[in-house]
Structures are given as C-alpha cells and as structure tokens.
Design a protein around this motif. Sequence first.
Motif, mmCIF file in Angstrom:
data_model
loop_
_atom_site.group_PDB
_atom_site.id
_atom_site.type_symbol
_atom_site.label_atom_id
_atom_site.label_comp_id
_atom_site.label_asym_id
_atom_site.label_seq_id
_atom_site.Cartn_x
_atom_site.Cartn_y
_atom_site.Cartn_z
ATOM 1 N N TYR A 225 0.836 -1.209 0.000
ATOM 2 C CA TYR A 225 0.000 0.000 0.000
ATOM 3 C C TYR A 225 0.870 1.259 0.000
ATOM 4 C CZ TYR A 225 -3.099 3.621 1.899
ATOM 5 O OH TYR A 225 -3.791 4.787 2.114
ATOM 6 N N ILE A 226 1.912 1.267 0.836
ATOM 7 C CA ILE A 226 2.812 2.416 0.892
ATOM 8 C C ILE A 226 3.547 2.600 -0.432
ATOM 9 C CG2 ILE A 226 4.905 3.341 1.986
ATOM 10 C CD1 ILE A 226 2.488 3.641 3.736
ATOM 11 N N CYS A 227 3.984 1.482 -1.048
ATOM 12 C CA CYS A 227 4.672 1.561 -2.342
ATOM 13 C C CYS A 227 3.759 2.176 -3.403
ATOM 14 C CB CYS A 227 5.146 0.177 -2.786
ATOM 15 S SG CYS A 227 6.585 -0.447 -1.886
ATOM 16 N N ASP A 228 2.483 1.790 -3.380
ATOM 17 C CA ASP A 228 1.521 2.380 -4.323
ATOM 18 C C ASP A 228 1.366 3.876 -4.050
ATOM 19 O OD1 ASP A 228 1.092 -0.052 -5.530
ATOM 20 O OD2 ASP A 228 -0.733 -0.507 -4.412
ATOM 21 N N MET A 229 1.336 4.254 -2.776
ATOM 22 C CA MET A 229 1.229 5.669 -2.430
ATOM 23 C C MET A 229 2.455 6.443 -2.923
ATOM 24 S SD MET A 229 -0.340 5.750 1.428
ATOM 25 C CE MET A 229 -0.028 7.508 1.525
ATOM 26 N N ILE A 230 3.635 5.855 -2.741
ATOM 27 C CA ILE A 230 4.870 6.510 -3.185
ATOM 28 C C ILE A 230 4.852 6.693 -4.697
ATOM 29 C CG2 ILE A 230 7.366 6.186 -3.437
ATOM 30 C CD1 ILE A 230 7.328 4.831 -0.689
ATOM 31 N N GLU A 231 4.430 5.652 -5.416
ATOM 32 C CA GLU A 231 4.360 5.742 -6.878
ATOM 33 C C GLU A 231 3.389 6.840 -7.305
ATOM 34 O OE1 GLU A 231 3.224 2.897 -10.712
ATOM 35 O OE2 GLU A 231 3.579 2.015 -8.730
ATOM 36 N N ASP A 232 2.251 6.899 -6.611
ATOM 37 C CA ASP A 232 1.268 7.936 -6.931
ATOM 38 C C ASP A 232 1.816 9.326 -6.628
ATOM 39 O OD1 ASP A 232 -1.543 8.739 -7.608
ATOM 40 O OD2 ASP A 232 -1.523 9.432 -5.544
ATOM 41 N N LEU A 233 2.515 9.473 -5.506
ATOM 42 C CA LEU A 233 3.092 10.768 -5.150
ATOM 43 C C LEU A 233 4.199 11.166 -6.118
ATOM 44 C CD1 LEU A 233 3.226 10.439 -1.257
ATOM 45 C CD2 LEU A 233 1.724 11.935 -2.584
ATOM 46 N N GLN A 234 4.994 10.197 -6.560
ATOM 47 C CA GLN A 234 6.034 10.498 -7.540
ATOM 48 C C GLN A 234 5.422 10.953 -8.853
ATOM 49 O OE1 GLN A 234 8.205 6.772 -7.454
ATOM 50 N NE2 GLN A 234 9.783 7.601 -6.097
ATOM 51 N N ASP A 235 4.294 10.332 -9.230
ATOM 52 C CA ASP A 235 3.592 10.747 -10.442
ATOM 53 C C ASP A 235 3.066 12.167 -10.294
ATOM 54 O OD1 ASP A 235 2.450 10.014 -13.090
ATOM 55 O OD2 ASP A 235 0.545 10.302 -12.059
ATOM 56 N N LYS A 236 2.544 12.481 -9.108
ATOM 57 C CA LYS A 236 2.061 13.842 -8.867
ATOM 58 C C LYS A 236 3.211 14.847 -8.915
ATOM 59 C CE LYS A 236 -2.192 13.049 -6.235
ATOM 60 N NZ LYS A 236 -2.449 11.691 -6.700
ATOM 61 N N LEU A 237 4.361 14.480 -8.363
ATOM 62 C CA LEU A 237 5.536 15.355 -8.416
ATOM 63 C C LEU A 237 5.934 15.621 -9.866
ATOM 64 C CD1 LEU A 237 7.862 14.107 -5.530
ATOM 65 C CD2 LEU A 237 6.771 16.343 -5.715
ATOM 66 N N LYS A 238 5.892 14.562 -10.684
ATOM 67 C CA LYS A 238 6.236 14.724 -12.099
ATOM 68 C C LYS A 238 5.306 15.736 -12.764
ATOM 69 C CE LYS A 238 4.802 11.855 -15.221
ATOM 70 N NZ LYS A 238 4.543 10.629 -16.030
ATOM 71 N N HIS A 239 4.018 15.640 -12.474
ATOM 72 C CA HIS A 239 3.066 16.556 -13.108
ATOM 73 C C HIS A 239 3.140 17.957 -12.505
ATOM 74 C CE1 HIS A 239 1.430 12.820 -14.790
ATOM 75 N NE2 HIS A 239 0.927 13.597 -15.721
ATOM 76 N N ILE A 240 3.519 18.066 -11.246
ATOM 77 C CA ILE A 240 3.770 19.394 -10.672
ATOM 78 C C ILE A 240 4.926 20.049 -11.411
ATOM 79 C CG2 ILE A 240 4.711 20.584 -8.641
ATOM 80 C CD1 ILE A 240 2.968 18.751 -6.914
#
Length: 251
Positions: free
Chosen positions: A88-103
Amino acid sequence: MAKKNYIGKIVDLFSVSIATLRYWGKEGLVKFDHSEENGYRAWSMHTLRTLCDITLYRQLSIPIQDLKHIHELNAEEIFSLLQCHREYICDMIEDLQDKLKHIDIKSGQVNTVREMLHSEPSFLSASLPAICPYELLNKENLSHLYDHERELVILIQPETPSRYDYGRFTAAPPNPGALLRTGDDAPRLYLHVLIKSSYEDPADNDLAVYYDYLKRNHYRPGPAIGRVLVSACEERLINYYDTYIEAIPFD
C-alpha cells in the motif's frame, strides 16, 4: 497528598495528546488500570508495552482497525499485515512520484509564461508534429487529461481567429486522414509568441497584433499552433498559449 498525573506523564513520554489516548482507549487498543489512591488512570508495564507497540505501528501508518487485534496475531499474520501495508505504501509513493512529475510539468508551463511575458516575438525554423483531434467533452479524454496536458494544443486558422480547434501533438498518427494537421515534413518558418485570450471569450485574443507584426515583416499568417500552458489572472482571467504562427512569404 498531591495527586499523581499518570496520564500527563504518558502524554509527555509518548508525545501524544490526551484526546488520542482517550480515542485509543475507546477503540480498545489500550486499557488503563485505575489508581487505588484517587481512581485516576494509571499505567502498568503491560500498558506501557502496549503503548510502545501502538506508537510504533502508528508511525508505520498501520490503520487503527488493524491494530485492534494486533496482539491476537501470530508472527506469520503480523508479517502478512506488514507486507500488505508495504504494498500500500509503495503504491502511495508511486502515486506521489507521479504527482511530483506533473507538478514539475505544470511548473514548467507556468515558467514559460513568466519568461515569454517579457520576451519579444521571434522568428524560428521548426518542424512541428502532427495534431490529432481532442474532444474535451469526452469522458475517456477527460480521464486522461492529467497525462495529455503536455501535448494539448489549439489550432487556429487565420480566416477564423476566434475559433479554436483542440488537438494533441502525436508522433505516430493512427490515421492521417483524421488529423487536424499533418506534421511538418521539413522545417518551416514560424513566429514564436505568447498568445493571450480571454477565459470567457476566446474571440477576445491578441492574434491580430501578431498578424500585423507578420505583415510588417512581409509575411502573411498561416495556421497558429498554441501549446496550452495555464489560465491565470491578469486583471481578468487569461488563457496563455505558447504559440507558433506559420510565417508564409507574400507571393
């Protein structure tokens, strides 16, 4: 005799609030003994060990619901719980990294506006990719708008400067006949400018200023291709486009 503040001591030791301790107690995560002296909540070694476990697992973001029965689980079950939460945490990290990319992508688009607001129009030679249609009022497209934003463009023909056709740059058009515009097979001359248009009325834009600029330099305007950047307030809400207007020499 002074009353011993057992709860206050626990609050200090574990850096948690009284409200949190009460909530843990209400949820059955921890049980307090009561002092025979004054009836106040008191701790035991069992209470302290339980609080240590709860604090550790909460720092690992294990949900309260999973902690209610943590002391009823064997080693295999605890390992399984931790591994599930790790996924679950790994999925959250991946999602946050994707958000960082789009930021970063959006920040780059906004920075383009900041730079181009203070730059002069410039002629340049470029080969622009093909543009496929992009229907905004389409559920599938809207669900991927997050990913398509960097490729989203408008296409404006000089005969109809108030009409915007939305499209998306594509490197591999599936059907050339369905394109808004084919890609440049050789470099073309473009006027590179920042186009502003009213958020409320696309016809209220400054294309005419750059059409005049082209004419003064002995060119007529061809299609304008504008990369969608951002909408921001400049006394009123403005859409900004990083725009390439084809410069066609007069015959």
